[in-house]
Design a protein around this motif. Structure first.
Motif, PDB file in Angstrom:
ATOM      1  N   LYS A 297       4.538   4.874  -5.423  1.00 32.75           N
ATOM      2  CA  LYS A 297       4.402   3.962  -5.860  1.00 32.75           C
ATOM      3  C   LYS A 297       3.000   3.227  -5.214  1.00 32.75           C
ATOM      4  CE  LYS A 297       7.602   1.086  -7.376  1.00 32.75           C
ATOM      5  NZ  LYS A 297       8.796   0.149  -7.509  1.00 32.75           N
ATOM      6  N   ILE A 298       3.059   3.323  -3.903  1.00 34.91           N
ATOM      7  CA  ILE A 298       1.994   2.795  -3.067  1.00 34.91           C
ATOM      8  C   ILE A 298       0.421   3.391  -3.602  1.00 34.91           C
ATOM      9  CG2 ILE A 298       1.006   2.779  -0.812  1.00 34.91           C
ATOM     10  CD1 ILE A 298       3.879   2.276   0.124  1.00 34.91           C
ATOM     11  N   ALA A 299       0.610   4.590  -3.588  1.00 36.96           N
ATOM     12  CA  ALA A 299      -0.627   5.307  -4.063  1.00 36.96           C
ATOM     13  C   ALA A 299      -0.971   4.795  -5.333  1.00 36.96           C
ATOM     14  CB  ALA A 299      -0.484   6.917  -3.914  1.00 36.96           C
ATOM     15  N   THR A 300      -0.266   4.825  -6.314  1.00 34.79           N
ATOM     16  CA  THR A 300      -0.650   4.551  -7.933  1.00 34.79           C
ATOM     17  C   THR A 300      -1.135   3.204  -7.553  1.00 34.79           C
ATOM     18  OG1 THR A 300       0.928   5.644  -8.615  1.00 34.79           O
ATOM     19  CG2 THR A 300       0.195   3.973  -9.924  1.00 34.79           C
ATOM     20  N   LEU A 301      -0.457   2.085  -6.837  1.00 32.15           N
ATOM     21  CA  LEU A 301      -1.044   0.766  -6.819  1.00 32.15           C
ATOM     22  C   LEU A 301      -2.464   0.626  -6.305  1.00 32.15           C
ATOM     23  CD1 LEU A 301       2.192  -1.147  -5.848  1.00 32.15           C
ATOM     24  CD2 LEU A 301       1.005  -1.688  -8.102  1.00 32.15           C
ATOM     25  N   GLU A 302      -2.743   1.651  -5.096  1.00 33.86           N
ATOM     26  CA  GLU A 302      -4.045   1.481  -4.443  1.00 33.86           C
ATOM     27  C   GLU A 302      -4.955   2.042  -5.451  1.00 33.86           C
ATOM     28  OE1 GLU A 302      -2.936   3.904  -1.134  1.00 33.86           O
ATOM     29  OE2 GLU A 302      -2.590   2.191   0.316  1.00 33.86           O
ATOM     30  N   ARG A 303      -4.666   3.069  -6.285  1.00 33.77           N
ATOM     31  CA  ARG A 303      -5.631   3.718  -7.345  1.00 33.77           C
ATOM     32  C   ARG A 303      -5.872   2.581  -8.180  1.00 33.77           C
ATOM     33  NH1 ARG A 303      -2.785   5.930 -10.164  1.00 33.77           N
ATOM     34  NH2 ARG A 303      -2.996   5.893 -11.913  1.00 33.77           N
TER      35      ARG A 303
ATOM     36  N   ILE B 186      -5.834  -0.618  -7.874  1.00 35.82           N
ATOM     37  CA  ILE B 186      -6.650  -1.718  -7.582  1.00 35.82           C
ATOM     38  C   ILE B 186      -8.028  -1.287  -7.441  1.00 35.82           C
ATOM     39  CG2 ILE B 186      -7.314  -3.015  -5.309  1.00 35.82           C
ATOM     40  CD1 ILE B 186      -3.903  -3.158  -4.923  1.00 35.82           C
ATOM     41  N   SER B 187      -8.251   0.065  -6.851  1.00 35.62           N
ATOM     42  CA  SER B 187      -9.484   0.618  -6.920  1.00 35.62           C
ATOM     43  C   SER B 187     -10.180   0.850  -8.171  1.00 35.62           C
ATOM     44  CB  SER B 187      -9.381   1.887  -6.140  1.00 35.62           C
ATOM     45  OG  SER B 187     -10.887   2.261  -6.130  1.00 35.62           O
ATOM     46  N   GLU B 188      -9.705   1.115  -9.232  1.00 37.52           N
ATOM     47  CA  GLU B 188     -10.126   1.348 -10.426  1.00 37.52           C
ATOM     48  C   GLU B 188     -10.606  -0.093 -11.103  1.00 37.52           C
ATOM     49  OE1 GLU B 188      -7.368   3.701 -12.640  1.00 37.52           O
ATOM     50  OE2 GLU B 188      -7.874   5.420 -11.659  1.00 37.52           O
TER      51      GLU B 188
ATOM     52  N   ASN C 146      -5.206  -9.560  -7.737  1.00 39.53           N
ATOM     53  CA  ASN C 146      -4.348 -10.357  -6.780  1.00 39.53           C
ATOM     54  C   ASN C 146      -2.784  -9.722  -7.170  1.00 39.53           C
ATOM     55  OD1 ASN C 146      -6.623 -11.393  -5.795  1.00 39.53           O
ATOM     56  ND2 ASN C 146      -6.294 -13.328  -6.738  1.00 39.53           N
ATOM     57  N   ASN C 147      -2.411  -9.660  -8.335  1.00 39.84           N
ATOM     58  CA  ASN C 147      -1.161  -9.437  -8.722  1.00 39.84           C
ATOM     59  C   ASN C 147      -0.749  -7.849  -8.187  1.00 39.84           C
ATOM     60  OD1 ASN C 147      -0.636 -11.535 -10.124  1.00 39.84           O
ATOM     61  ND2 ASN C 147      -1.029 -10.970 -11.983  1.00 39.84           N
ATOM     62  N   LEU C 148      -1.680  -6.999  -8.327  1.00 41.51           N
ATOM     63  CA  LEU C 148      -1.540  -5.535  -7.940  1.00 41.51           C
ATOM     64  C   LEU C 148      -1.319  -5.527  -6.412  1.00 41.51           C
ATOM     65  CD1 LEU C 148      -3.968  -3.841 -10.134  1.00 41.51           C
ATOM     66  CD2 LEU C 148      -1.575  -3.577 -10.118  1.00 41.51           C
ATOM     67  N   GLN C 149      -2.181  -6.288  -5.666  1.00 41.23           N
ATOM     68  CA  GLN C 149      -2.061  -6.542  -4.406  1.00 41.23           C
ATOM     69  C   GLN C 149      -0.862  -7.122  -3.774  1.00 41.23           C
ATOM     70  OE1 GLN C 149      -4.922  -5.272  -2.374  1.00 41.23           O
ATOM     71  NE2 GLN C 149      -3.500  -5.366  -0.758  1.00 41.23           N
ATOM     72  N   VAL C 150      -0.139  -8.215  -4.331  1.00 41.25           N
ATOM     73  CA  VAL C 150       0.950  -8.542  -4.182  1.00 41.25           C
ATOM     74  C   VAL C 150       2.066  -7.368  -4.210  1.00 41.25           C
ATOM     75  CG1 VAL C 150       2.909 -10.081  -4.894  1.00 41.25           C
ATOM     76  CG2 VAL C 150       0.608 -10.923  -4.719  1.00 41.25           C
TER      77      VAL C 150
ATOM     78  N   LEU D 155       1.722  -4.297  -4.090  1.00 41.00           N
ATOM     79  CA  LEU D 155       1.215  -3.104  -3.060  1.00 41.00           C
ATOM     80  C   LEU D 155       1.811  -3.684  -1.654  1.00 41.00           C
ATOM     81  CD1 LEU D 155      -0.046  -0.562  -1.807  1.00 41.00           C
ATOM     82  CD2 LEU D 155      -2.311  -1.953  -1.777  1.00 41.00           C
ATOM     83  N   ASN D 156       1.710  -4.893  -1.272  1.00 41.50           N
ATOM     84  CA  ASN D 156       2.142  -5.516  -0.102  1.00 41.50           C
ATOM     85  C   ASN D 156       3.522  -5.311   0.129  1.00 41.50           C
ATOM     86  OD1 ASN D 156      -0.579  -5.880   0.933  1.00 41.50           O
ATOM     87  ND2 ASN D 156      -0.368  -8.188   0.349  1.00 41.50           N
ATOM     88  N   GLU D 157       4.328  -5.562  -1.029  1.00 41.83           N
ATOM     89  CA  GLU D 157       5.867  -5.584  -1.153  1.00 41.83           C
ATOM     90  C   GLU D 157       6.240  -4.073  -0.920  1.00 41.83           C
ATOM     91  OE1 GLU D 157       6.712  -7.104  -4.954  1.00 41.83           O
ATOM     92  OE2 GLU D 157       6.634  -9.106  -4.296  1.00 41.83           O
ATOM     93  N   ASN D 158       5.489  -3.164  -1.433  1.00 39.25           N
ATOM     94  CA  ASN D 158       5.973  -1.635  -1.329  1.00 39.25           C
ATOM     95  C   ASN D 158       5.881  -1.213   0.003  1.00 39.25           C
ATOM     96  OD1 ASN D 158       7.069  -0.457  -4.026  1.00 39.25           O
ATOM     97  ND2 ASN D 158       5.497  -1.853  -4.617  1.00 39.25           N
ATOM     98  N   LEU D 159       4.720  -1.779   0.632  1.00 38.10           N
ATOM     99  CA  LEU D 159       4.443  -1.339   1.887  1.00 38.10           C
ATOM    100  C   LEU D 159       5.458  -1.966   2.991  1.00 38.10           C
ATOM    101  CD1 LEU D 159       0.343  -1.896   2.034  1.00 38.10           C
ATOM    102  CD2 LEU D 159       1.676   0.279   2.193  1.00 38.10           C
ATOM    103  N   GLN D 160       5.763  -3.414   2.686  1.00 37.89           N
ATOM    104  CA  GLN D 160       6.767  -3.854   3.578  1.00 37.89           C
ATOM    105  C   GLN D 160       8.289  -2.960   3.439  1.00 37.89           C
ATOM    106  OE1 GLN D 160       6.874  -7.918   2.268  1.00 37.89           O
ATOM    107  NE2 GLN D 160       6.031  -8.428   4.308  1.00 37.89           N
ATOM    108  N   ALA D 161       8.419  -2.576   2.063  1.00 38.81           N
ATOM    109  CA  ALA D 161       9.687  -1.937   1.897  1.00 38.81           C
ATOM    110  C   ALA D 161       9.725  -0.672   2.816  1.00 38.81           C
ATOM    111  CB  ALA D 161       9.801  -1.688   0.340  1.00 38.81           C
TER     112      ALA D 161
END
Length: 146
Positions: A17-23, A25-27, A55-59, A61-67
């Protein structure tokens, strides 16, 4: 039940999920840079919408990183009382108390990965085998605990 293997599945799913969100955001950032034009207000509105999406994607991503970070403190030893890292079998299903992730499959069994902050997680917390809980007018009996 091998809780270490289940925990690894959870970590892998979160990493995906983190990798998908990072991708994403980048795209999205790349597409935002490509849409520059001289359209005035329409362009600014479009840019703002893209920024809100980032911004929504970043939120998320941060939630998944914390998890994923919170998984590092999980104890996979057998539990006598339900807490973080407990695998619980009730008459309604299998639940792994960790992070809010949803359903995973482990050796053809559906396991619902829930956080201690979820209503069910709060109801189960501190209970032990053979205890009963009631949530939304539905009773569940704790049949097994690992």
């Amino acid at each position: 039940m091998n809780k270490s293997e289940i925990l690894q599945i959870i970590q892998d799913k979160l990493s995906e999920k983190i990798a998908t969100l990072e991708r994403m955001i980048s795209e999205t950032r790349a597409s935002n840079n490509e849409t520059k034009s001289s359209m005035g207000d329409k362009y600014e509105t479009s840019r703002e919408m893209v920024q809100q999406q980032i911004n929504n994607l970043q939120v998320q991503l941060n939630e998944n990183l914390q998890a994923r970070n919170s998984l590092k403190i999980i104890n996979t030893n057998l539990h006598q009382k339900i807490g973080l890292g407990s695998l619980v079998q009730t008459d309604k299903g299998l639940f792994y108390i960790a992070v809010s992730l949803g359903e995973i499959t482990f050796k053809d069994k559906k396991i619902f990965v829930i956080s201690t902050e979820s209503p069910l997680g709060k109801s189960l917390f501190g209970k032990k085998k053979d205890d009963e809980i009631s949530l939304n007018n539905t009773k569940q009996t704790i049949q097994n605990l690992w």
